[in-house]
Design a protein around this motif. Structure first.
Motif, mmCIF file in Angstrom:
data_model
loop_
_atom_site.group_PDB
_atom_site.id
_atom_site.type_symbol
_atom_site.label_atom_id
_atom_site.label_comp_id
_atom_site.label_asym_id
_atom_site.label_seq_id
_atom_site.Cartn_x
_atom_site.Cartn_y
_atom_site.Cartn_z
ATOM 1 N N GLY A 82 13.083 0.076 6.411
ATOM 2 C CA GLY A 82 12.944 0.686 5.086
ATOM 3 C C GLY A 82 12.344 2.067 5.249
ATOM 4 O O GLY A 82 12.898 2.908 5.955
ATOM 5 N N THR A 83 11.186 2.278 4.633
ATOM 6 C CA THR A 83 10.514 3.574 4.786
ATOM 7 C C THR A 83 10.275 3.833 6.267
ATOM 8 O O THR A 83 9.740 2.978 6.979
ATOM 9 C CB THR A 83 9.166 3.566 4.031
ATOM 10 O OG1 THR A 83 9.436 3.252 2.662
ATOM 11 C CG2 THR A 83 8.481 4.915 4.126
ATOM 12 N N HIS A 86 -4.681 -0.695 8.064
ATOM 13 C CA HIS A 86 -3.352 -0.324 8.568
ATOM 14 C C HIS A 86 -3.419 0.188 9.999
ATOM 15 O O HIS A 86 -4.378 0.833 10.413
ATOM 16 C CB HIS A 86 -2.661 0.689 7.651
ATOM 17 C CG HIS A 86 -3.366 1.993 7.492
ATOM 18 N ND1 HIS A 86 -4.213 2.256 6.438
ATOM 19 C CD2 HIS A 86 -3.347 3.106 8.245
ATOM 20 C CE1 HIS A 86 -4.682 3.484 6.553
ATOM 21 N NE2 HIS A 86 -4.181 4.030 7.648
ATOM 22 N N ALA A 106 7.327 -1.586 -0.666
ATOM 23 C CA ALA A 106 6.684 -0.296 -0.942
ATOM 24 C C ALA A 106 7.735 0.699 -1.424
ATOM 25 O O ALA A 106 7.827 0.984 -2.619
ATOM 26 C CB ALA A 106 5.955 0.201 0.305
ATOM 27 N N GLY A 107 8.570 1.193 -0.513
ATOM 28 C CA GLY A 107 9.509 2.263 -0.843
ATOM 29 C C GLY A 107 10.389 1.970 -2.058
ATOM 30 O O GLY A 107 10.548 2.836 -2.927
ATOM 31 N N THR A 157 6.852 -6.960 5.401
ATOM 32 C CA THR A 157 7.135 -5.704 4.697
ATOM 33 C C THR A 157 8.010 -4.849 5.599
ATOM 34 O O THR A 157 7.899 -4.924 6.824
ATOM 35 C CB THR A 157 5.835 -4.937 4.388
ATOM 36 O OG1 THR A 157 4.957 -5.788 3.683
ATOM 37 C CG2 THR A 157 6.095 -3.694 3.538
ATOM 38 N N GLY A 158 8.805 -3.992 4.980
ATOM 39 C CA GLY A 158 9.637 -3.062 5.741
ATOM 40 C C GLY A 158 11.098 -3.340 5.464
ATOM 41 O O GLY A 158 11.678 -4.250 6.047
ATOM 42 N N GLY A 159 11.679 -2.583 4.520
ATOM 43 C CA GLY A 159 13.107 -2.699 4.256
ATOM 44 C C GLY A 159 13.506 -3.876 3.404
ATOM 45 O O GLY A 159 14.662 -4.278 3.412
ATOM 46 N N LYS A 182 -2.084 -4.568 8.940
ATOM 47 C CA LYS A 182 -0.682 -4.241 8.655
ATOM 48 C C LYS A 182 -0.179 -3.049 9.438
ATOM 49 O O LYS A 182 -0.900 -2.090 9.662
ATOM 50 C CB LYS A 182 -0.483 -4.001 7.150
ATOM 51 C CG LYS A 182 -1.033 -2.680 6.638
ATOM 52 C CD LYS A 182 -0.884 -2.601 5.129
ATOM 53 C CE LYS A 182 0.536 -2.376 4.661
ATOM 54 N NZ LYS A 182 1.007 -0.989 4.863
ATOM 55 N N ASN A 207 -7.597 -0.729 1.118
ATOM 56 C CA ASN A 207 -6.851 -0.329 2.329
ATOM 57 C C ASN A 207 -7.607 0.776 3.069
ATOM 58 O O ASN A 207 -7.980 1.787 2.474
ATOM 59 C CB ASN A 207 -5.457 0.162 1.907
ATOM 60 C CG ASN A 207 -4.544 0.456 3.083
ATOM 61 O OD1 ASN A 207 -4.816 1.351 3.878
ATOM 62 N ND2 ASN A 207 -3.453 -0.281 3.191
ATOM 63 N N ALA A 222 0.812 -1.221 0.000
ATOM 64 C CA ALA A 222 0.000 0.000 0.000
ATOM 65 C C ALA A 222 0.841 1.264 0.000
ATOM 66 O O ALA A 222 1.736 1.414 0.832
ATOM 67 C CB ALA A 222 -0.878 -0.008 1.242
ATOM 68 N N MET A 223 0.531 2.161 -0.904
ATOM 69 C CA MET A 223 1.210 3.454 -0.875
ATOM 70 C C MET A 223 0.286 4.622 -1.077
ATOM 71 O O MET A 223 0.201 5.494 -0.230
ATOM 72 C CB MET A 223 2.352 3.488 -1.876
ATOM 73 C CG MET A 223 3.605 2.828 -1.334
ATOM 74 S SD MET A 223 4.988 2.940 -2.419
ATOM 75 C CE MET A 223 4.722 1.517 -3.458
ATOM 76 N N SER A 235 -4.243 4.075 1.587
ATOM 77 C CA SER A 235 -5.458 4.266 2.364
ATOM 78 C C SER A 235 -6.560 4.950 1.552
ATOM 79 O O SER A 235 -6.329 6.003 0.950
ATOM 80 C CB SER A 235 -5.144 5.121 3.595
ATOM 81 O OG SER A 235 -6.353 5.419 4.257
HETATM 82 C C1 FNR Z 1 3.071 3.886 2.614
HETATM 83 N N1 FNR Z 1 2.527 2.889 3.413
HETATM 84 C C2 FNR Z 1 1.159 2.834 3.589
HETATM 85 N N2 FNR Z 1 0.573 1.761 4.191
HETATM 86 C C3 FNR Z 1 -0.772 1.688 4.325
HETATM 87 O O1 FNR Z 1 -1.266 0.692 4.844
HETATM 88 N N3 FNR Z 1 -1.571 2.689 3.864
HETATM 89 C C4 FNR Z 1 -1.058 3.791 3.260
HETATM 90 O O2 FNR Z 1 -1.803 4.684 2.838
HETATM 91 C C5 FNR Z 1 0.350 3.886 3.120
HETATM 92 N N4 FNR Z 1 0.918 4.984 2.529
HETATM 93 C C6 FNR Z 1 2.254 4.961 2.190
HETATM 94 C C7 FNR Z 1 2.784 5.991 1.410
HETATM 95 C C8 FNR Z 1 4.105 5.934 0.989
HETATM 96 C C9 FNR Z 1 4.645 7.031 0.124
HETATM 97 C C10 FNR Z 1 4.929 4.836 1.371
HETATM 98 C C11 FNR Z 1 6.360 4.720 0.904
HETATM 99 C C12 FNR Z 1 4.417 3.839 2.174
HETATM 100 C C13 FNR Z 1 3.387 1.895 4.111
HETATM 101 C C14 FNR Z 1 3.834 0.746 3.244
HETATM 102 O O3 FNR Z 1 2.757 -0.057 2.834
HETATM 103 C C15 FNR Z 1 4.880 -0.122 3.991
HETATM 104 O O4 FNR Z 1 4.273 -0.729 5.098
HETATM 105 C C16 FNR Z 1 6.080 0.678 4.483
HETATM 106 O O5 FNR Z 1 6.448 1.649 3.526
HETATM 107 C C17 FNR Z 1 7.290 -0.215 4.764
HETATM 108 O O6 FNR Z 1 7.722 -0.881 3.593
HETATM 109 P P1 FNR Z 1 9.013 -0.405 2.732
HETATM 110 O O7 FNR Z 1 8.697 0.956 2.170
HETATM 111 O O8 FNR Z 1 10.159 -0.336 3.679
HETATM 112 O O9 FNR Z 1 9.164 -1.421 1.656
#
Ligand code: FNR
Length: 342
Positions: free
Chosen positions: A212-213, A146, A280-281, A257-259, A183, A121, A62-63, A92
């Protein structure tokens, strides 16, 4: 703060704060096998995440969505998901539930990925009706809810009251026709949370760990007075998976997820017990800086890296990775020991 401005800021800050340097996956190693006795051709990337049969264990997590400018990001992500058969989640949809004019920025995913596995989401403040509407909007196969308490607390305009989340999760899990995944967004989960969620009847859990993010960093960039002391809050993805291994008994399948930076991290996450991994990131960086063809090559490379690891270990099915012995060193080993995991 206008929600659509926030969505754009999240994308910009996520790209600048995430360096993808060292993380806890670097403290996990496989034990080598010089006589693996398998061929790369026989390695399968098919796996099951709960009821879903996936042709790749990599999920675009999810992003975004919720602002016109995010439509193109979601469109590109969906094209990549379609071309490589990846499941995908949208960001979301709380914005779109309150303002139908931005629904297109999410729906574009279903348009581009008509037969793929797509997750809707929402936040844990969502009602059962809102959760149903989010699923309908996407014709989604599953719903993600989330949990992002630390992010909300650091977000200048974020939520401050976290009552009732577990009740909402229980009600939504009971009443939706599609499986529900809970999540985190990068702060990880401890075994108590995992246990509570499993007892609430959720179908899947994404541990969403640190590494990660970093949403503490992202929100601090949006604050006049940053709360930098919270930037290391939570459990890494590796630590969260170790926590999950302590509650496996009443098991819900786990997404890691995460990094996740590449295929070897994915292999390690699955060896630590994850059924699949979310990215995601790294995927966002790809679509924001490269052509679709280059992004597809990156995904192919992640798949190849995973196949290389599996071949070298003598595993032809992803679930066999869980039988591999692992060496865990450094801070991760020390913290695992403090949690009673050896
Ligand atoms: C997210 N993530 C996220 N998760 C979620 O459940 N709803 C959301 O709206 C968002 N929005 C969002 C925006 C942006 C720009 C990023 C980069 C990430 C979180 C994402 O799904 C994930 O859990 C984290 O980013 C950790 O994974 P990475 O980035 O380390 O691979």
């Amino acid at each position: 703060m206008d929600r659509s401005v926030r969505k754009i800021e999240h994308i910009q800050h996520a790209l600048t704060t995430n360096e993808y340097g060292f993380n806890a996956f670097d403290e996990v190693s496989f034990v080598p096998n010089s006589l693996p006795g398998v061929s790369l051709n026989s390695v399968s990337l098919q796996c099951d995440l709960g009821d879903f049969r996936l042709s790749s264990p990599i999920i675009i997590n999810a992003m975004t969505g919720g602002a016109e400018a995010t439509t193109e990001v979601n469109r590109k992500l969906a094209v990549i998901a379609r071309e490589r058969g990846l499941a995908m989640a949208v960001g979301s949809q709380m914005a779109a539930l309150r303002d139908p004019s931005v629904q297109e920025s999410y729906r574009v995913v279903r348009k581009e990925h008509p037969r793929g596995i797509v997750f809707a989401n929402v936040g844990a403040e969502a009602t059962v009706d809102e959760a149903k509407a989010a699923v309908e909007m996407m014709e989604a196969d599953g719903l993600q809810i989330h949990l992002n308490v630390m992010q909300e607390l650091l977000m200048p305009e974020g939520d401050r009251d976290f009552h009732g989340y577990l009740d909402h999760i229980r009600a939504i899990s009971d009443q939706l026709e599609v499986p529900v995944m809970i999540k985190e967004v990068g702060f990880g989960m401890a075994r108590n949370t995992l246990l509570e969620l499993m007892q609430a009847g959720v179908a899947m859990i994404d541990v969403g760990g640190r590494g990660g993010t970093n949403f503490a960093k992202v929100e601090n960039m949006r604050r006049t007075l940053p709360l930098t002391m919270f930037e290391e809050w939570g459990f890494t993805t590796v630590e969260s998976l170790l926590e999950a291994s302590c509650v496996r008994a009443s098991s819900a399948p786990i997404l890691a997820t995460g990094g996740i930076r590449h295929g070897l991290d994915a292999a390690k996450a699955m060896a630590l017990g994850a059924s699949a991994v979310g990215i995601a990131g790294a995927m966002l960086r790809c679509v924001q800086t490269q052509s679709i063809e280059e992004c597809l090559a990156t995904v192919d490379n992640w798949h190849y890296q995973l196949q290389v690891a599996m071949t070298a270990l003598g595993t032809v099915q992803l679930n066999q990775l869980q039988e591999q012995p692992l060496l865990i060193t450094g801070k991760t080993a020390e913290r695992a020991r403090l949690r009673g995991i050896s």
